[in-house]
Design a protein around this motif. Structure first.
Motif, PDB file in Angstrom:
ATOM      1  N   ASP A  70      -5.076   2.223   3.965  1.00 51.76           N
ATOM      2  CA  ASP A  70      -4.284   1.161   5.524  1.00 51.76           C
ATOM      3  C   ASP A  70      -5.386   0.190   4.933  1.00 51.76           C
ATOM      4  N   GLY A  99      -7.969   7.954   5.920  1.00 47.84           N
ATOM      5  CA  GLY A  99      -6.924   7.333   6.073  1.00 47.84           C
ATOM      6  C   GLY A  99      -6.969   6.692   5.591  1.00 47.84           C
ATOM      7  N   LYS A 108       0.450  -1.468   0.175  1.00 44.86           N
ATOM      8  CA  LYS A 108      -0.167  -0.271   0.306  1.00 44.86           C
ATOM      9  C   LYS A 108       1.135   1.137   0.119  1.00 44.86           C
TER      10      LYS A 108
HETATM   11 MG    MG Z   1      -2.536   7.312   5.705  1.00 44.13          MG
END
Ligand code: MG
Ligand code: ASP
Length: 441
Positions: free
Chosen positions: A198, A195, A5
């Motif tokens: 992930d 975010g 990632k």
């Molecule tokens: Mg991030």
């Protein structure tokens, strides 16, 4: 296979994307599945564009700048500069719609936010293909990721893993998949929360039985403290999932808190690596630590939090007070980090920017409520805390010496973290002093 990632800075320009391609090429024997974030800052920019359209102020210049930013990367990589035009037009259409209707629901916001990753995967896949790798861009929904309909914070449905396997099974090349975004069962675009890429990586990794999930970022891994506060913070080579979960939850920005869940379920190690310095070994997060790997690992900190103090009305001093309070927070979907209780009162910390007004209004009906803002949470994390009086004494002694007024103190049930809430203005000096005493200079 492995999942790789890449975060926003790792896809943030032609040079980082070239480095990304080298990293992926080296991993080819391990059959990489690539998951990417939007180009750095683009998600924020998309929300800004949406706000401009909603306010009927001119969003066209900002849209043009966003388009130019992506076209520059394409040009610098000698790719077709018109590659993203259909998507950029679609984005303009959505913004026009928001402007006309004068409304941007959470569902619309997710649709808007999804453009960042949809743009970046196409650049990355095109560049990988150009360097000779058999790469193809996938929107996460075409790779099987189906979620519930909680726009802005969707969660994968139980059938997601099987769908992911079915979608990617026949594909022999390197899939380059959008992080952060998905669709619900009705086909509406959702996002996993800020975010969330992930987490996407971990979801794909768990579904596909990855031997490792690599999170390529712009830091060397998990540090002993936030390097913006402690410039000489050191890197940690290994953490347990329990420690990483505490750190993620308590504001260490390296991994999204939900990332660990699928990885723990399938016992897949997560490696946090720096795409700007791929030779640095990074931090590996594993299920269990060896004896010599135990110890205090890191000082996590988070500012901008609020403390809600709830004091029971005297006639309510009975069973069920705690439950009633918790229920109010749960129904308003406000996440509570740390709780401290006494016989008659309850103190809770909440995430930055939590919408507390409706919570406070409801609590006030059966208790006396006060809210303290501009607070910070400092957590000392490590599995060793369970049997270390040294750490406890050091933390409390340091706070006393600095004369920091502690609003709340919590020593979690797992004994993996010792957390204190203090005024935001004292955060830096407290973290610096704790770092010096726990880890040396
Ligand atoms: Mg991030
Ligand atoms: N692009 C999304 C964000 O900025 C997701 C991510 O980067 O993980 O929140």
């Amino acid at each position: 296979m492995i999942v790789q990632k890449f975060g926003g800075t790792s896809v943030g320009g032609a040079a980082p994307i070239r480095r990304l391609a080298e990293i992926v090429a080296r991993a080819l024997p391990r059959r990489p599945v690539v998951v990417v974030s939007a180009v750095g800052g683009v998600t924020n920019e998309l929300f800004r564009l949406g706000a401009q359209a909603l306010a009927k102020t001119d969003w066209k210049a900002a849209h043009a700048a966003l388009a130019a930013r992506h076209r520059t990367i394409l040009t610098e990589l000698a790719l077709d500069p018109a590659l993203l035009d259909p998507l950029l037009d679609e984005l303009a259409g959505l913004l026009r719609g928001i402007e006309l209707i004068g409304e941007a629901t959470p569902r619309t916001q997710d649709q808007l936010a999804s453009f960042g990753e949809r743009l970046s995967v196409r650049i990355v896949a095109a560049h990988l293909a150009k360097t000779g790798l058999p790469a193809r861009a996938f929107d996460a929904w075409d790779a099987g990721l189906v979620t519930d309909s909680r726009f802005g914070g969707a969660r994968p449905l139980p059938e997601a893993p099987a769908r992911i396997r079915a979608a990617l099974e026949g594909f022999q090349g390197v899939p380059v998949i959008t992080g952060y975004v998905a669709k619900d069962a009705h086909g509406h675009v959702t996002t996993l929360g800020r975010g969330g890429s992930d987490w996407s990586a971990a979801i794909f990794g768990a579904a596909l039985g990855a031997e490792e999930i690599q999170i390529w970022t712009d830091v060397d891994g998990v540090m002993t403290a936030d390097p913006r506060i402690v410039p000489h913070a050191k890197q940690r080579e290994k953490l347990s999932f329990a420690e990483a979960a505490e750190l993620a939850f308590f504001g260490a920005k390296v991994l999204h808190p939900a990332t660990m869940v699928p990885a723990i379920e399938k016992d897949i190690p997560i490696r946090v690596l720096n795409s700007f310095r791929p030779e640095v070994p990074g931090t590996t997060v594993v299920a269990r630590l060896l004896a010599h790997e135990r110890g205090v690992k890191s000082i996590a900190s988070k500012h901008g939090i609020a403390v809600v103090n709830v004091v029971a009305a005297p006639m309510l001093l009975q069973f069920g007070f705690l439950e009633r309070v918790a229920d109010v927070f749960a129904r308003h979907e406000v996440v509570v980090d740390v709780i401290a209780t006494s016989e008659v009162s309850l103190a809770l910390t909440t995430e930055p920017n939590a919408r507390l007004e409706p919570v406070v209004a409801e609590l006030a009906a059966f208790s006396a409520v006060t809210v303290l803002r501009d607070m910070a949470l400092v957590s000392v994390v490590g599995e060793e805390l369970s049997d270390s009086q040294r750490v406890q004494a050091t933390v409390l002694g340091t706070l006393a010496e600095l004369g920091v007024k502690v609003e709340m103190l919590s020593y979690g049930a797992t004994r993996n973290n010792l957390s204190v809430v203090l005024p935001e203005a004292r955060l830096k000096e407290t973290v610096s002093a704790l770092h010096e005493r726990l880890f040396g200079r």
